[in-house]
Design a protein around this motif. Structure first.
Motif, PDB file in Angstrom:
ATOM      1  N   ARG A 155       0.829  -1.214   0.000  1.00  0.00           N
ATOM      2  CA  ARG A 155       0.000   0.000   0.000  1.00  0.00           C
ATOM      3  C   ARG A 155       0.860   1.259   0.000  1.00  0.00           C
ATOM      4  N   ALA A 156       1.979   1.251   0.686  1.00  0.00           N
ATOM      5  CA  ALA A 156       2.858   2.428   0.683  1.00  0.00           C
ATOM      6  C   ALA A 156       3.293   2.753  -0.741  1.00  0.00           C
ATOM      7  N   HIS A 157       3.630   1.719  -1.489  1.00  0.00           N
ATOM      8  CA  HIS A 157       4.033   1.903  -2.882  1.00  0.00           C
ATOM      9  C   HIS A 157       2.835   2.277  -3.747  1.00  0.00           C
ATOM     10  N   GLN A 158       1.756   1.541  -3.598  1.00  0.00           N
ATOM     11  CA  GLN A 158       0.579   1.764  -4.439  1.00  0.00           C
ATOM     12  C   GLN A 158       0.003   3.160  -4.237  1.00  0.00           C
ATOM     13  N   ASN A 159      -0.092   3.603  -2.997  1.00  0.00           N
ATOM     14  CA  ASN A 159      -0.639   4.936  -2.748  1.00  0.00           C
ATOM     15  C   ASN A 159       0.222   6.009  -3.393  1.00  0.00           C
ATOM     16  N   THR A 160       1.530   5.827  -3.334  1.00  0.00           N
ATOM     17  CA  THR A 160       2.435   6.787  -3.969  1.00  0.00           C
ATOM     18  C   THR A 160       2.204   6.807  -5.476  1.00  0.00           C
ATOM     19  N   LEU A 161       2.055   5.631  -6.074  1.00  0.00           N
ATOM     20  CA  LEU A 161       1.789   5.564  -7.515  1.00  0.00           C
ATOM     21  C   LEU A 161       0.445   6.190  -7.880  1.00  0.00           C
ATOM     22  N   GLU A 162      -0.517   6.133  -6.968  1.00  0.00           N
ATOM     23  CA  GLU A 162      -1.840   6.707  -7.227  1.00  0.00           C
ATOM     24  C   GLU A 162      -1.792   8.229  -7.313  1.00  0.00           C
ATOM     25  N   VAL A 163      -0.932   8.850  -6.533  1.00  0.00           N
ATOM     26  CA  VAL A 163      -0.880  10.318  -6.482  1.00  0.00           C
ATOM     27  C   VAL A 163       0.251  10.888  -7.348  1.00  0.00           C
ATOM     28  N   TYR A 164       1.207  10.065  -7.698  1.00  0.00           N
ATOM     29  CA  TYR A 164       2.391  10.528  -8.436  1.00  0.00           C
ATOM     30  C   TYR A 164       2.070  11.239  -9.751  1.00  0.00           C
ATOM     31  N   PRO A 165       1.176  10.729 -10.596  1.00  0.00           N
ATOM     32  CA  PRO A 165       0.907  11.437 -11.865  1.00  0.00           C
ATOM     33  C   PRO A 165       0.397  12.864 -11.652  1.00  0.00           C
ATOM     34  N   GLN A 166      -0.495  13.040 -10.677  1.00  0.00           N
ATOM     35  CA  GLN A 166      -1.003  14.384 -10.420  1.00  0.00           C
ATOM     36  C   GLN A 166       0.109  15.288  -9.909  1.00  0.00           C
ATOM     37  N   TRP A 167       0.933  14.747  -9.010  1.00  0.00           N
ATOM     38  CA  TRP A 167       2.048  15.549  -8.493  1.00  0.00           C
ATOM     39  C   TRP A 167       2.960  15.976  -9.639  1.00  0.00           C
ATOM     40  N   LEU A 168       3.261  15.054 -10.555  1.00  0.00           N
ATOM     41  CA  LEU A 168       4.125  15.402 -11.688  1.00  0.00           C
ATOM     42  C   LEU A 168       3.562  16.561 -12.504  1.00  0.00           C
ATOM     43  N   VAL A 169       2.276  16.514 -12.769  1.00  0.00           N
ATOM     44  CA  VAL A 169       1.647  17.573 -13.563  1.00  0.00           C
ATOM     45  C   VAL A 169       1.761  18.907 -12.840  1.00  0.00           C
ATOM     46  N   PHE A 170       1.335  18.948 -11.593  1.00  0.00           N
ATOM     47  CA  PHE A 170       1.348  20.209 -10.853  1.00  0.00           C
ATOM     48  C   PHE A 170       2.767  20.686 -10.569  1.00  0.00           C
ATOM     49  N   GLN A 171       3.676  19.766 -10.322  1.00  0.00           N
ATOM     50  CA  GLN A 171       5.085  20.122 -10.120  1.00  0.00           C
ATOM     51  C   GLN A 171       5.636  20.786 -11.380  1.00  0.00           C
ATOM     52  N   THR A 172       5.303  20.231 -12.517  1.00  0.00           N
ATOM     53  CA  THR A 172       5.790  20.769 -13.789  1.00  0.00           C
ATOM     54  C   THR A 172       5.221  22.163 -14.057  1.00  0.00           C
ATOM     55  N   ILE A 173       3.923  22.326 -13.824  1.00  0.00           N
ATOM     56  CA  ILE A 173       3.305  23.642 -14.020  1.00  0.00           C
ATOM     57  C   ILE A 173       3.930  24.668 -13.082  1.00  0.00           C
ATOM     58  N   ALA A 174       4.020  24.331 -11.801  1.00  0.00           N
ATOM     59  CA  ALA A 174       4.580  25.267 -10.821  1.00  0.00           C
ATOM     60  C   ALA A 174       6.025  25.620 -11.155  1.00  0.00           C
ATOM     61  N   ALA A 175       6.793  24.626 -11.574  1.00  0.00           N
ATOM     62  CA  ALA A 175       8.215  24.843 -11.875  1.00  0.00           C
ATOM     63  C   ALA A 175       8.426  25.656 -13.140  1.00  0.00           C
ATOM     64  N   SER A 176       7.413  25.713 -13.993  1.00  0.00           N
ATOM     65  CA  SER A 176       7.574  26.451 -15.245  1.00  0.00           C
ATOM     66  C   SER A 176       7.830  27.938 -15.008  1.00  0.00           C
ATOM     67  N   LEU A 177       7.271  28.487 -13.944  1.00  0.00           N
ATOM     68  CA  LEU A 177       7.492  29.904 -13.637  1.00  0.00           C
ATOM     69  C   LEU A 177       8.243  30.136 -12.334  1.00  0.00           C
TER      70      LEU A 177
END
Length: 140
Positions: free
Chosen positions: A59-81
């Motif tokens: 579950r520790a791994h699975q939960n991380t995988l569940e949220v990781y795609p969203q984090w990547l998107v928002f991290q990328t947007i935030a980092a752009s500026l």
């Protein structure tokens, strides 16, 4: 033409955070692989009906995988500026996933909340993304 000339040098921190997140994912996956052997959970089973400890590790791994795609998107947007701020928030989130996993690895699922500080990084980049969208729309 040097394409990196237009990229702020602080964006290097963003890339390091992505690499740090990759290390975190590899670590969590390795823990599951090791636990499969230790607790004799064969593929393709995702969970064990015999051993709660394996389920906590999974579950520790699975939960991380569940949220990781969203984090990547928002991290990328935030980092752009805002690469430095996004990098700090990203480091907080990635680091929290280790604490989340280590809490789960105790076999007491409520200890996963040791990683709750990661919400600062997660919601931080979401709010930054929202702010950037308002800036682009000339609303703010």
């Amino acid at each position: 033409m040097n394409i990196l000339a237009n990229v702020p040098s602080s964006y290097g921190f963003v890339i390091l955070i992505y690499l740090y997140s990759w290390v975190m994912l590899v670590y969590l996956a390795a823990q599951v692989i090791e636990a499969r052997t230790k607790y004799k959970v064969k593929y393709p089973a995702m969970y064990s009906d015999k051993d709660q400890m394996f389920n906590c590790i999974q579950r520790a791994h699975q939960n991380t995988l569940e949220v990781y795609p969203q984090w990547l998107v928002f991290q990328t947007i935030a980092a752009s500026l805002y690469p430095l701020t996004a990098s700090v928030l990203g480091a907080v989130w990635v680091t929290s996933r280790f604490f989340y996993a280590w809490g789960y690895y105790t076999g007491e699922p409520e200890k996963r909340m040791n990683g709750a500080f990661g919400y600062i990084g997660y919601f931080g980049v979401i709010l930054m993304s929202f702010y950037i969208s308002l800036q682009l729309l000339r609303i703010f």
